[in-house]
Design a protein around this motif. Structure first.
Motif, PDB file in Angstrom:
ATOM      1  N   GLU A  80      84.266  94.908  26.841  1.00  0.00           N
ATOM      2  CA  GLU A  80      84.993  95.679  27.555  1.00  0.00           C
ATOM      3  C   GLU A  80      86.443  95.033  28.165  1.00  0.00           C
ATOM      4  OE1 GLU A  80      83.382  96.874  31.548  1.00  0.00           O
ATOM      5  OE2 GLU A  80      81.745  95.735  31.098  1.00  0.00           O
ATOM      6  N   MET A  81      87.469  95.820  28.492  1.00  0.00           N
ATOM      7  CA  MET A  81      88.694  95.263  28.927  1.00  0.00           C
ATOM      8  C   MET A  81      89.526  96.266  29.573  1.00  0.00           C
ATOM      9  SD  MET A  81      90.606  93.950  25.479  1.00  0.00           S
ATOM     10  CE  MET A  81      88.786  93.537  24.858  1.00  0.00           C
ATOM     11  N   TRP A  82      90.465  95.909  30.222  1.00  0.00           N
ATOM     12  CA  TRP A  82      91.689  96.590  30.649  1.00  0.00           C
ATOM     13  C   TRP A  82      93.073  96.132  29.523  1.00  0.00           C
ATOM     14  CZ3 TRP A  82      91.658 100.890  34.361  1.00  0.00           C
ATOM     15  CH2 TRP A  82      90.448 100.665  34.894  1.00  0.00           C
ATOM     16  N   PHE A  83      93.769  97.410  29.332  1.00  0.00           N
ATOM     17  CA  PHE A  83      94.865  97.334  28.608  1.00  0.00           C
ATOM     18  C   PHE A  83      95.925  98.140  28.763  1.00  0.00           C
ATOM     19  CE2 PHE A  83      92.911 100.658  25.924  1.00  0.00           C
ATOM     20  CZ  PHE A  83      94.052 101.155  25.315  1.00  0.00           C
ATOM     21  N   ASN A  84      97.406  97.730  28.586  1.00  0.00           N
ATOM     22  CA  ASN A  84      98.316  98.361  29.088  1.00  0.00           C
ATOM     23  C   ASN A  84      99.463  98.265  27.942  1.00  0.00           C
ATOM     24  OD1 ASN A  84     101.115  99.392  30.109  1.00  0.00           O
ATOM     25  ND2 ASN A  84     100.105  98.740  32.199  1.00  0.00           N
ATOM     26  N   ASN A 144     102.835 101.720  29.578  1.00  0.00           N
ATOM     27  CA  ASN A 144     102.875 101.408  31.099  1.00  0.00           C
ATOM     28  C   ASN A 144     101.881 102.173  32.031  1.00  0.00           C
ATOM     29  OD1 ASN A 144     105.198  99.755  30.657  1.00  0.00           O
ATOM     30  ND2 ASN A 144     106.466 101.896  30.455  1.00  0.00           N
ATOM     31  N   ARG A 145     100.557 102.406  31.240  1.00  0.00           N
ATOM     32  CA  ARG A 145      99.694 102.908  31.757  1.00  0.00           C
ATOM     33  C   ARG A 145      98.444 102.106  31.696  1.00  0.00           C
ATOM     34  NH1 ARG A 145      95.067 105.569  31.239  1.00  0.00           N
ATOM     35  NH2 ARG A 145      94.459 107.517  32.061  1.00  0.00           N
ATOM     36  N   TRP A 146      97.362 101.745  32.693  1.00  0.00           N
ATOM     37  CA  TRP A 146      96.303 100.797  32.443  1.00  0.00           C
ATOM     38  C   TRP A 146      95.255 101.849  31.931  1.00  0.00           C
ATOM     39  CZ3 TRP A 146      95.930  95.825  31.822  1.00  0.00           C
ATOM     40  CH2 TRP A 146      97.159  94.966  32.357  1.00  0.00           C
ATOM     41  N   TYR A 147      94.491 101.332  30.774  1.00  0.00           N
ATOM     42  CA  TYR A 147      93.394 102.038  30.322  1.00  0.00           C
ATOM     43  C   TYR A 147      91.938 101.102  30.078  1.00  0.00           C
ATOM     44  CZ  TYR A 147      96.386 105.553  28.211  1.00  0.00           C
ATOM     45  OH  TYR A 147      97.257 106.667  28.052  1.00  0.00           O
ATOM     46  N   HIS A 148      91.077 101.547  30.532  1.00  0.00           N
ATOM     47  CA  HIS A 148      89.727 100.687  30.213  1.00  0.00           C
ATOM     48  C   HIS A 148      89.058 101.233  28.997  1.00  0.00           C
ATOM     49  CE1 HIS A 148      85.523  99.438  31.205  1.00  0.00           C
ATOM     50  NE2 HIS A 148      86.234  98.540  31.755  1.00  0.00           N
ATOM     51  N   GLU A 180      93.697  92.454  30.474  1.00  0.00           N
ATOM     52  CA  GLU A 180      93.171  91.998  31.776  1.00  0.00           C
ATOM     53  C   GLU A 180      91.612  92.228  31.730  1.00  0.00           C
ATOM     54  OE1 GLU A 180      93.591  90.120  34.102  1.00  0.00           O
ATOM     55  OE2 GLU A 180      93.087  90.880  36.065  1.00  0.00           O
ATOM     56  N   ASN A 181      90.841  91.411  32.614  1.00  0.00           N
ATOM     57  CA  ASN A 181      89.764  91.448  32.996  1.00  0.00           C
ATOM     58  C   ASN A 181      88.653  91.975  31.649  1.00  0.00           C
ATOM     59  OD1 ASN A 181      88.141  93.493  35.747  1.00  0.00           O
ATOM     60  ND2 ASN A 181      87.471  91.571  34.922  1.00  0.00           N
ATOM     61  N   VAL A 182      88.643  90.896  30.886  1.00  0.00           N
ATOM     62  CA  VAL A 182      87.836  91.059  29.470  1.00  0.00           C
ATOM     63  C   VAL A 182      86.268  90.329  29.734  1.00  0.00           C
ATOM     64  CG1 VAL A 182      87.701  90.336  27.158  1.00  0.00           C
ATOM     65  CG2 VAL A 182      90.034  90.559  28.193  1.00  0.00           C
ATOM     66  N   ARG A 183      85.369  91.378  29.408  1.00  0.00           N
ATOM     67  CA  ARG A 183      83.948  90.943  29.875  1.00  0.00           C
ATOM     68  C   ARG A 183      83.086  91.014  28.447  1.00  0.00           C
ATOM     69  NH1 ARG A 183      80.218  91.217  34.489  1.00  0.00           N
ATOM     70  NH2 ARG A 183      82.272  91.504  35.901  1.00  0.00           N
ATOM     71  N   ILE A 184      82.375  90.258  28.228  1.00  0.00           N
ATOM     72  CA  ILE A 184      81.562  90.399  26.962  1.00  0.00           C
ATOM     73  C   ILE A 184      80.067  90.286  27.831  1.00  0.00           C
ATOM     74  CG2 ILE A 184      80.624  89.412  25.053  1.00  0.00           C
ATOM     75  CD1 ILE A 184      83.692  90.384  24.979  1.00  0.00           C
ATOM     76  N   SER A 185      79.137  91.180  27.328  1.00  0.00           N
ATOM     77  CA  SER A 185      77.673  91.377  27.999  1.00  0.00           C
ATOM     78  C   SER A 185      76.718  91.226  26.985  1.00  0.00           C
ATOM     79  CB  SER A 185      77.708  92.577  29.107  1.00  0.00           C
ATOM     80  OG  SER A 185      78.648  92.328  30.116  1.00  0.00           O
ATOM     81  N   SER A 186      75.636  90.864  27.264  1.00  0.00           N
ATOM     82  CA  SER A 186      74.364  90.925  26.356  1.00  0.00           C
ATOM     83  C   SER A 186      73.617  92.163  26.683  1.00  0.00           C
ATOM     84  CB  SER A 186      73.511  89.387  26.538  1.00  0.00           C
ATOM     85  OG  SER A 186      72.876  89.525  27.898  1.00  0.00           O
ATOM     86  N   TYR A 221      84.959  99.969  37.215  1.00  0.00           N
ATOM     87  CA  TYR A 221      85.119  99.243  38.398  1.00  0.00           C
ATOM     88  C   TYR A 221      86.454  98.408  37.937  1.00  0.00           C
ATOM     89  CZ  TYR A 221      83.260  96.767  42.534  1.00  0.00           C
ATOM     90  OH  TYR A 221      83.148  96.506  43.689  1.00  0.00           O
ATOM     91  N   CYS A 222      87.687  98.923  38.688  1.00  0.00           N
ATOM     92  CA  CYS A 222      88.798  98.388  38.388  1.00  0.00           C
ATOM     93  C   CYS A 222      89.051  96.827  38.008  1.00  0.00           C
ATOM     94  CB  CYS A 222      89.987  98.964  39.421  1.00  0.00           C
ATOM     95  SG  CYS A 222      90.093 100.717  39.183  1.00  0.00           S
TER      96      CYS A 222
END
Length: 331
Positions: A32-36, A104-108, A167-173, A184-185
């Motif tokens: 998961e991550m945020w992108f713009n 110019n808009r943040w998506y998760h 922004e805020n790139v997370r990899i989970s098991s 969770y922004c």
């Protein structure tokens, strides 16, 4: 509701990337991550744009994984795709509901593989209609490199680069999401299943530190540091009170009238927040003078005292935002 605060993130201009190494998504069940985006993306766009991909040769047998916006003169042009190709060369692809993305808009975005429910794709916390229930295995182990902002090796012709900010790139098991949720922004807190978490909070340099247990720092190749405003969610499932835009002022006033104290002030190591009998603090967020989030922690202690570490912060004034069962307070 949420407030907006500036934070550092990485900008990709269409010919750069971040190398995450060959081990970063092995065993993953959530990416998961945020992108713009710099420019709008839809069915008329030219060429795919890649958020993350494990693939260096455009081959048909290399344990490929990717999340990318698609544009190749096909029926899926403009849609976001989540792809996994297993060791048996079976290709699984699911597509987003929408094929229109604003600039110019943040998506998760979150690509999820659940052992029972299979592959799922979430956009801004909304589960997309298409799933792949036959594929419930975690991402296989591979020595193929994973990169942000590019699909394929940089030396290959026409690599599928990304143009925008990540922004805020997370990899989970684990499969973190199986139903609709509120993103969770700025999710800065690693959990026991957080394999890798790149917060991009360095603001300078050529390395993106990994806050997960893998400890794989990303090598930044060409991407640049920027400041941008991303929502910092204060209405989460971690608090019993939902503060809406219309009652924010009254909720803050009620919270400020509640009994609590912050000590020591000034502080060099730990700062303590002690609530009164009627105040239970569930989240502490600290912002620097530029509005950047520098501390964000959940607190479910029974002692009534919350503590957070400030030893790595520079001397100066900071804003502390508290979330409790009585609302939100800014101090």
């Amino acid at each position: 509701m949420g407030v907006f605060a500036q934070t550092t993130c990485l900008h990709f201009n269409g010919n750069d990337y971040v190398d995450l190494g060959p081990q970063s998504i092995n065993g993953a069940r959530t990416i998961e991550m945020w992108f713009n985006l710099d420019s709008p993306f839809d069915e008329n766009s030219t060429g795919p744009q890649t958020l993350i991909a494990r693939n260096t040769t455009f081959c048909n047998s290399c344990d490929e994984v990717n999340i990318a916006l698609w544009a190749t003169s096909s029926q899926h042009d403009g849609q976001l795709r989540f792809t996994w190709q297993d060791e048996g060369n079976n290709v699984y692809i699911i597509w987003s509901d929408t094929n229109v993305w604003e600039a110019n808009r943040w998506y998760h975005v979150a690509g999820v593989i659940d052992a029972e429910l299979g592959m799922m794709l979430f956009v801004d916390g909304m589960k997309q209609a298409q799933t792949f229930t036959d594929q419930g295995s975690a991402v296989t182990t591979s020595d193929t490199t994973t990169r942000l902002g590019i699909w394929g090796a940089p030396s290959q012709p026409n690599p599928r680069y990304f143009k925008g900010a990540i922004e805020n790139v997370r990899i989970s098991s684990d499969a973190r999401y199986t139903a609709n949720f509120t993103p969770y922004c700025l999710d800065t807190i690693p959990t026991s299943t957080t394999m890798s978490l790149w917060l991009f909070d360095e603001g300078s340099g050529l390395l993106a530190g990994d806050n997960g247990f893998n400890g794989i720092d990303g090598a930044i190749v060409g991407a640049t540091w920027i400041l941008d405003s991303i929502c910092v969610d204060l209405d989460t499932t971690h608090t019993d009170t939902t503060v809406t835009d219309t009652n924010l002022a009254s909720e803050i006033l009620k919270h400020q009238q509640a009994s609590f104290r912050i000590y020591p002030n000034p502080a060099a190591n730990l700062v303590n927040i002690q609530g009164g009998e009627s105040l239970r603090i569930s989240q502490v967020s600290v912002f620097d003078p530029l509005g950047r989030l520098v501390v964000n922690q959940l607190d479910e202690t029974e002692s009534g005292i919350s503590s957070f570490d400030v030893s790595k912060l520079r001397g100066g004034l900071y804003i502390v935002v508290l979330v409790s069962d009585q609302g939100t307070s800014e101090n």
